[in-house]
Design a protein around this motif. Sequence first.
Motif, PDB file in Angstrom:
ATOM      1  N   GLY A 155       0.860  -1.160   0.000  1.00  0.00           N
ATOM      2  CA  GLY A 155       0.000   0.000   0.000  1.00  0.00           C
ATOM      3  C   GLY A 155       0.900   1.214   0.000  1.00  0.00           C
ATOM      4  O   GLY A 155       2.131   1.095  -0.080  1.00  0.00           O
ATOM      5  N   ASN A 156       0.331   2.374   0.088  1.00  0.00           N
ATOM      6  CA  ASN A 156       1.151   3.574   0.243  1.00  0.00           C
ATOM      7  C   ASN A 156       0.364   4.657   0.952  1.00  0.00           C
ATOM      8  O   ASN A 156      -0.852   4.549   1.136  1.00  0.00           O
ATOM      9  CB  ASN A 156       1.720   4.063  -1.104  1.00  0.00           C
ATOM     10  N   ILE A 157       1.081   5.671   1.359  1.00  0.00           N
ATOM     11  CA  ILE A 157       0.501   6.714   2.199  1.00  0.00           C
ATOM     12  C   ILE A 157       1.256   8.006   1.937  1.00  0.00           C
ATOM     13  O   ILE A 157       2.474   7.993   1.692  1.00  0.00           O
ATOM     14  CB  ILE A 157       0.602   6.289   3.691  1.00  0.00           C
ATOM     15  N   SER A 158       0.552   9.124   1.936  1.00  0.00           N
ATOM     16  CA  SER A 158       1.231  10.401   1.694  1.00  0.00           C
ATOM     17  C   SER A 158       0.541  11.537   2.446  1.00  0.00           C
ATOM     18  O   SER A 158      -0.625  11.421   2.851  1.00  0.00           O
ATOM     19  CB  SER A 158       1.266  10.725   0.192  1.00  0.00           C
ATOM     20  N   TYR A 159       1.297  12.628   2.608  1.00  0.00           N
ATOM     21  CA  TYR A 159       0.776  13.842   3.249  1.00  0.00           C
ATOM     22  C   TYR A 159       1.408  15.043   2.551  1.00  0.00           C
ATOM     23  O   TYR A 159       2.620  15.082   2.339  1.00  0.00           O
ATOM     24  CB  TYR A 159       1.122  13.863   4.740  1.00  0.00           C
ATOM     25  N   ARG A 160       0.567  15.997   2.212  1.00  0.00           N
ATOM     26  CA  ARG A 160       1.066  17.213   1.570  1.00  0.00           C
ATOM     27  C   ARG A 160       1.324  18.273   2.628  1.00  0.00           C
ATOM     28  O   ARG A 160       0.425  18.684   3.353  1.00  0.00           O
ATOM     29  CB  ARG A 160       0.064  17.730   0.551  1.00  0.00           C
ATOM     30  N   LEU A 161       2.569  18.699   2.721  1.00  0.00           N
ATOM     31  CA  LEU A 161       2.971  19.760   3.642  1.00  0.00           C
ATOM     32  C   LEU A 161       3.477  20.920   2.794  1.00  0.00           C
ATOM     33  O   LEU A 161       4.588  20.859   2.259  1.00  0.00           O
ATOM     34  CB  LEU A 161       4.065  19.261   4.588  1.00  0.00           C
ATOM     35  N   GLY A 162       2.664  21.939   2.623  1.00  0.00           N
ATOM     36  CA  GLY A 162       3.028  23.024   1.716  1.00  0.00           C
ATOM     37  C   GLY A 162       3.083  22.520   0.290  1.00  0.00           C
ATOM     38  O   GLY A 162       2.134  21.930  -0.214  1.00  0.00           O
ATOM     39  N   GLU A 163       4.233  22.701  -0.344  1.00  0.00           N
ATOM     40  CA  GLU A 163       4.422  22.246  -1.724  1.00  0.00           C
ATOM     41  C   GLU A 163       5.303  21.001  -1.783  1.00  0.00           C
ATOM     42  O   GLU A 163       5.892  20.699  -2.820  1.00  0.00           O
ATOM     43  CB  GLU A 163       5.034  23.372  -2.574  1.00  0.00           C
ATOM     44  N   THR A 164       5.357  20.277  -0.667  1.00  0.00           N
ATOM     45  CA  THR A 164       6.123  19.035  -0.615  1.00  0.00           C
ATOM     46  C   THR A 164       5.204  17.880  -0.222  1.00  0.00           C
ATOM     47  O   THR A 164       4.415  18.000   0.716  1.00  0.00           O
ATOM     48  CB  THR A 164       7.277  19.142   0.402  1.00  0.00           C
ATOM     49  N   ILE A 165       5.326  16.794  -0.961  1.00  0.00           N
ATOM     50  CA  ILE A 165       4.562  15.594  -0.639  1.00  0.00           C
ATOM     51  C   ILE A 165       5.479  14.620   0.083  1.00  0.00           C
ATOM     52  O   ILE A 165       6.528  14.236  -0.440  1.00  0.00           O
ATOM     53  CB  ILE A 165       4.017  14.925  -1.909  1.00  0.00           C
ATOM     54  N   HIS A 166       5.108  14.239   1.267  1.00  0.00           N
ATOM     55  CA  HIS A 166       5.813  13.172   1.982  1.00  0.00           C
ATOM     56  C   HIS A 166       5.092  11.868   1.669  1.00  0.00           C
ATOM     57  O   HIS A 166       3.890  11.740   1.911  1.00  0.00           O
ATOM     58  CB  HIS A 166       5.816  13.438   3.487  1.00  0.00           C
ATOM     59  N   ILE A 167       5.831  10.908   1.126  1.00  0.00           N
ATOM     60  CA  ILE A 167       5.211   9.669   0.663  1.00  0.00           C
ATOM     61  C   ILE A 167       6.083   8.466   1.010  1.00  0.00           C
ATOM     62  O   ILE A 167       7.312   8.569   1.063  1.00  0.00           O
ATOM     63  CB  ILE A 167       4.955   9.736  -0.861  1.00  0.00           C
ATOM     64  N   SER A 168       5.442   7.347   1.279  1.00  0.00           N
ATOM     65  CA  SER A 168       6.177   6.121   1.612  1.00  0.00           C
ATOM     66  C   SER A 168       7.007   5.668   0.413  1.00  0.00           C
ATOM     67  O   SER A 168       6.626   5.854  -0.738  1.00  0.00           O
ATOM     68  CB  SER A 168       5.204   5.024   2.031  1.00  0.00           C
ATOM     69  N   GLN A 169       8.137   5.072   0.708  1.00  0.00           N
ATOM     70  CA  GLN A 169       9.033   4.609  -0.354  1.00  0.00           C
ATOM     71  C   GLN A 169       8.484   3.356  -1.021  1.00  0.00           C
ATOM     72  O   GLN A 169       7.713   2.603  -0.433  1.00  0.00           O
ATOM     73  CB  GLN A 169      10.426   4.314   0.222  1.00  0.00           C
ATOM     74  N   THR A 170       8.907   3.140  -2.255  1.00  0.00           N
ATOM     75  CA  THR A 170       8.482   1.939  -2.967  1.00  0.00           C
ATOM     76  C   THR A 170       8.969   0.687  -2.239  1.00  0.00           C
ATOM     77  O   THR A 170      10.121   0.618  -1.791  1.00  0.00           O
ATOM     78  CB  THR A 170       9.003   1.960  -4.423  1.00  0.00           C
ATOM     79  N   GLY A 171       8.082  -0.282  -2.088  1.00  0.00           N
ATOM     80  CA  GLY A 171       8.447  -1.528  -1.419  1.00  0.00           C
ATOM     81  C   GLY A 171       8.551  -1.439   0.084  1.00  0.00           C
ATOM     82  O   GLY A 171       8.919  -2.426   0.731  1.00  0.00           O
ATOM     83  N   SER A 172       8.245  -0.283   0.669  1.00  0.00           N
ATOM     84  CA  SER A 172       8.384  -0.148   2.121  1.00  0.00           C
ATOM     85  C   SER A 172       7.243  -0.850   2.840  1.00  0.00           C
ATOM     86  O   SER A 172       6.168  -1.087   2.288  1.00  0.00           O
ATOM     87  CB  SER A 172       8.410   1.334   2.516  1.00  0.00           C
ATOM     88  N   SER A 173       7.499  -1.197   4.100  1.00  0.00           N
ATOM     89  CA  SER A 173       6.489  -1.844   4.934  1.00  0.00           C
ATOM     90  C   SER A 173       5.647  -0.768   5.599  1.00  0.00           C
ATOM     91  O   SER A 173       6.189   0.067   6.332  1.00  0.00           O
ATOM     92  CB  SER A 173       7.149  -2.705   6.011  1.00  0.00           C
ATOM     93  N   LEU A 174       4.336  -0.793   5.380  1.00  0.00           N
ATOM     94  CA  LEU A 174       3.491   0.237   5.970  1.00  0.00           C
ATOM     95  C   LEU A 174       3.533   0.219   7.493  1.00  0.00           C
ATOM     96  O   LEU A 174       3.250   1.234   8.125  1.00  0.00           O
ATOM     97  CB  LEU A 174       2.047   0.079   5.495  1.00  0.00           C
ATOM     98  N   ASP A 175       3.887  -0.917   8.067  1.00  0.00           N
ATOM     99  CA  ASP A 175       3.962  -0.978   9.526  1.00  0.00           C
ATOM    100  C   ASP A 175       5.362  -0.678  10.057  1.00  0.00           C
ATOM    101  O   ASP A 175       5.598  -0.757  11.257  1.00  0.00           O
ATOM    102  CB  ASP A 175       3.498  -2.341  10.037  1.00  0.00           C
ATOM    103  N   GLU A 176       6.279  -0.299   9.171  1.00  0.00           N
ATOM    104  CA  GLU A 176       7.635   0.074   9.579  1.00  0.00           C
ATOM    105  C   GLU A 176       8.116   1.240   8.712  1.00  0.00           C
ATOM    106  O   GLU A 176       9.127   1.132   8.027  1.00  0.00           O
ATOM    107  CB  GLU A 176       8.589  -1.113   9.433  1.00  0.00           C
TER     108      GLU A 176
END
Length: 390
Positions: free
Chosen positions: A222-243
């Motif tokens: 899965g993946n997850i992201s948050y927009r802070l201003g003009e920057t998107i913080h997003i989980s890395q490819t292949g990362s574990s959502l629980d880590e």
Amino acid sequence: MKTLCEKYAAKLAAQGLATGHGPDAPLVGGLDAELVWNREDPRTDVLSGLFSRLSINSLVFVRPAEPYRTILDFLAARNPDGIRPEDTETRTFLHDIPVCGEFTAEAMAARLKRRKVIVIPGQGVAACGTVTPEQGFVSVSSAVFATFVLFFSDYLNRARNVTLDDEYVDVFSRVVRLLPAPRTDLPGLATGPFINEESVVAAMAEAGRKVVGFGLVDSFFGNISYRLGETIHISQTGSSLDELEGCIDPCPMDGSATNGLTASSELSAHEDVYRRSAFDCILHGHPRFSVIMSMDCERDNCPNRGRCHIHCTECRTVDGVPIVPGEVGTGPTGLCHTLPPAMAKNGAAMVHGHGLFTAGNNDFNKPFARLLEIENRCRDLYFERLSQYV
């Protein structure tokens, strides 16, 4: 290495895919200076023989918990030449799932040479890795997920087409009785808006752990992201959502940094959702019944049959939540083209055979609630549709 073996055995149990104790607890082996197993079991004598026959350094063997055990054994008996699910995870990672009729190192090695995971009817599921036990964990989890989706999808289609047989009906009834009750509680996540990177990362990591803990993903994908201003913080490819600690990339929306190289393959889709809307955050999971209902179509003789995941032209919804086609990532048939307009308008969208995306403002409480709500509605809808035919 033994610590890693124990970690992924525990993860399989925590996700309800296997029992945590007793003879059916997972067996995870890893080869470093020597071959070690997470626990003692006489079956490791046979399983150890795979390490000399394959170029691997880890192996995961699981006798799945119910109802997955019944599903796998039933599908393997019906498909002795191999099980062929049609969900996105199978197309991306597995292709098909070979069936091995013998619990011998020779027979299992022959099949694991061409695929990542195999089913041994009456015994379990085996998967290997060339780097860490995580690879086998992912393959086993994906196989269990894919066969669950296949079993329920196929049953609904057969009911609609009046091709069910008594054995299938009996097995289905048993599986339904074994299903856990749907969760309706909510975790109470950190409240936003978040004003700095530290709080964003902490909130994302917390939400990711809960998505996995509630069983709203396949393994940890899965993946997850948050927009802070003009920057998107997003989980890395292949990362574990629980880590997710240490696995979140800040990606400027103007492309002024190369962080996107390691970001989720769906970064471009997230970016376009944010450009088209006022949402601050996005959650993406693979809830089982959402995937099942995304693939269910009553149309016969469709010219796009077999290519539904990229060429579906039907305007289908689940209680107003649109279902769109699209492959993982970018490209001419990528979900980066279909998902953003649907998400921007509805705040949620299902991708055919793939999973569910939800969006919200300020924090992850509403996206999480919608993820769970839509999954539970898809579960109810499945049985409502089924009742029309049986």
